[in-house]
Structure formats: C-alpha cells, structure tokens
Design an enzyme around this catalytic site. Structure first.
Site, mmCIF file in Angstrom:
data_model
loop_
_atom_site.group_PDB
_atom_site.id
_atom_site.type_symbol
_atom_site.label_atom_id
_atom_site.label_comp_id
_atom_site.label_asym_id
_atom_site.label_seq_id
_atom_site.Cartn_x
_atom_site.Cartn_y
_atom_site.Cartn_z
ATOM 1 N NE ARG A 92 37.421 53.999 45.885
ATOM 2 C CZ ARG A 92 37.054 55.230 45.552
ATOM 3 N NH1 ARG A 92 35.808 55.623 45.747
ATOM 4 N NH2 ARG A 92 37.906 56.090 45.040
ATOM 5 C CB THR A 96 34.330 49.715 38.621
ATOM 6 O OG1 THR A 96 34.959 48.956 39.685
ATOM 7 C CG2 THR A 96 34.608 49.040 37.288
ATOM 8 C CG ASP A 188 44.616 56.236 48.170
ATOM 9 O OD1 ASP A 188 44.778 55.775 49.327
ATOM 10 O OD2 ASP A 188 44.217 55.545 47.219
ATOM 11 C CG ASP A 191 48.155 55.255 47.799
ATOM 12 O OD1 ASP A 191 48.350 54.068 48.126
ATOM 13 O OD2 ASP A 191 47.735 55.594 46.675
HETATM 14 C C1 PRP Z 1 39.475 53.738 50.333
HETATM 15 C C2 PRP Z 1 38.992 54.169 51.718
HETATM 16 C C3 PRP Z 1 37.664 53.481 51.832
HETATM 17 C C4 PRP Z 1 37.167 53.519 50.416
HETATM 18 C C5 PRP Z 1 36.122 54.598 50.318
HETATM 19 O O1 PRP Z 1 40.008 52.488 50.383
HETATM 20 O O2 PRP Z 1 39.882 53.821 52.719
HETATM 21 O O3 PRP Z 1 37.757 52.146 52.284
HETATM 22 O O4 PRP Z 1 38.283 53.803 49.574
HETATM 23 O O5 PRP Z 1 35.550 54.626 49.060
HETATM 24 P P1 PRP Z 1 34.040 54.250 48.795
HETATM 25 O O6 PRP Z 1 33.215 54.970 49.810
HETATM 26 O O7 PRP Z 1 33.814 54.747 47.397
HETATM 27 O O8 PRP Z 1 33.899 52.762 48.876
HETATM 28 P P2 PRP Z 1 40.761 51.775 49.151
HETATM 29 O O9 PRP Z 1 39.819 50.846 48.455
HETATM 30 O O10 PRP Z 1 41.432 52.800 48.294
HETATM 31 O O11 PRP Z 1 41.812 50.836 49.857
HETATM 32 P P3 PRP Z 1 43.021 51.139 50.855
HETATM 33 O O12 PRP Z 1 42.415 51.516 52.171
HETATM 34 O O13 PRP Z 1 43.710 49.823 50.898
HETATM 35 O O14 PRP Z 1 43.872 52.234 50.284
HETATM 36 N N1 URA Z 2 39.467 56.723 49.148
HETATM 37 C C1 URA Z 2 40.380 57.639 49.523
HETATM 38 O O1 URA Z 2 41.392 57.292 50.156
HETATM 39 N N2 URA Z 2 40.168 58.919 49.198
HETATM 40 C C2 URA Z 2 39.083 59.312 48.506
HETATM 41 O O2 URA Z 2 38.944 60.513 48.235
HETATM 42 C C3 URA Z 2 38.133 58.348 48.126
HETATM 43 C C4 URA Z 2 38.348 57.059 48.463
#
Ligand code: PRP
Ligand code: URA
Length: 197
Positions: A92, A96, A188, A191
């Site tokens: 993400r 945005t 997150d 993280d």
């Molecule tokens: C997070 C989570 C989902 C996404 C959800 O991933 O693990 O994949 O956000 O958000 P959405 O429903 O608004 O799309 P992120 O993009 O932060 O990547 P990561 O798993 O590498 O931390």
């Molecule tokens: N991704 C995450 O890891 N946490 C949130 O709350 C939304 C997106």
C-alpha cells in the site's frame, strides 16, 4: 481466539510473541474455514476394527499476501500440512493507501482447489480485491479470504466485487482513520510481525 486477538492488539506485545500468537490465531481461524471445505467419507481400520472417517476432500492452496500474510501461513499449515503455497506481493502506498503489485508466484492448475487468501488486515479492501483479481485471472474459482481484523469498508469492497468470496474474520472493527488504518485495529501488522516499526 479472543484471547489471542487481545495479545495481538496490545501495543506492548513484542514481535516474538506477536509472531507466535499470530500463528496460533491463524490455526484457530483455519479450523473454522475447514468446517466448510468439501470432505470425503470412508472408513479407516483402527487396531480394533473399522471406524467411520472423514477427510479433507479438496486440494488446498494458501496464498499469503506479502508481507503480513506470511504471519498466517504457519498456523494454517499446522492444520493443512500438504497445502500448496503461492505468493502475492502487494504494497500500500503510504499516502494514497492504493495497493501496487511487486511479486506473484502461484502454483499451476488452481481451477479445482480451495484457495485461501491470507492477509491479516482487511482495511479499504484494495489489497484483497487486487489479490482476488489475480487469482481469478489465474483460474481459481473457490476463493476464500481469511483475515484477523476487518473494517466495514473492506468487507463492503469484497462483497461488491466478489459476492461469492466468503470472508473469515474473528472481528469487524469500527472504522478506518484518515490514513486508512483500522481503528482500533492493531497497528501495522507487517511492521509488528517483523519488528520494522
Ligand atoms: C497491509 C495489510 C494488507 C493491506 C490492507 O499491507 O497487510 O495487505 O495493508 O490494506 P487495504 O485493505 O487498505 O488494502 P501493507 O501494504 O502495509 O504491506 P506489508 O504487508 O508489507 O506491511
Ligand atoms: N494494514 C495494516 O497493517 N493495518 C491497518 O490497520 C491497515 C492496513
């Protein structure tokens, strides 16, 4: 399940505990999913005779959405050790909140599999819909979405585009904040899982 969720939500939980509890939580959710997977009935010989037996009757493919979805696969594999595993990398944008794809590796012949997409956080639903788009394009028909925390917006996004894809979530939280994070959520997930906070 709710005890595990409380630990995952707790901001003071360190990554090693977070990983362990995410695994346990995923196993518990997978047990719910398994209740609705096709089975084959037969018999098995115990040392004392024949017993009724019911076994998983479909091939299962897990597809974690990187990175955070990786935190769920060991728990699901504890229950389904023969499942195949594909990967979809989505990130993400921090401003945005739109998901962009950076990696895809899927097993072949998904048409008759039960495909479990694991992504712990269903926020706007953009990542989930992008993952399901890819799986449908690859031929998957029976797709189920498995998460740990969902927001109403994410559920609506999947239901709008893919009303036939069931969503398994232990909890639906209140809302998204201005940064599209789930509130109260757990922060997150990626993280916290990997200690990159
Ligand atoms: C997070 C989570 C989902 C996404 C959800 O991933 O693990 O994949 O956000 O958000 P959405 O429903 O608004 O799309 P992120 O993009 O932060 O990547 P990561 O798993 O590498 O931390
Ligand atoms: N991704 C995450 O890891 N946490 C949130 O709350 C939304 C997106």
């Amino acid at each position: 399940m709710h005890d595990a969720l409380a630990t995952l939500r707790d901001a003071s939980t360190p990554p090693d505990i977070f990983r362990r509890v995410a695994r346990r939580m995923s196993l518990l959710i997978a047990a719910e999913v398994l209740k609705e997977v096709p089975t084959i009935e037969g018999t098995v010989q115990t040392p004392l005779g024949a017993a009724f037996a019911r076994r998983v009757g479909a091939r299962v493919t897990l597809v974690p959405v990187l990175r955070a979805g990786l935190g769920m696969i060991d728990g699901v594999l504890d229950l389904l050790p023969t499942a195949r595993v594909g990967h979809i990398g989505l990130q993400r944008d921090e401003t945005t909140a739109l998901a962009s794809r950076y990696y895809v590796k899927l097993p072949p012949d998904l048409e008759d599999d039960v495909v479990l997409v694991t992504d712990p956080m269903l926020a706007t639903g953009g990542s989930a819909v992008a993952a399901i788009d890819l799986l449908r394009a690859a031929g998957a028909r029976d797709i189920r979405f498995v998460c740990v925390v969902a927001a109403p917006e994410g559920i609506a996004a999947i239901e709008r585009r893919y009303p036939d894809v069931p969503i398994y979530t232990p909890v639906v939280d209140r809302e998204l904040n201005a940064h599209k994070f789930i509130v109260p959520g757990l922060g997150d997930f990626g993280d916290r899982l990997f200690g990159t906070v």
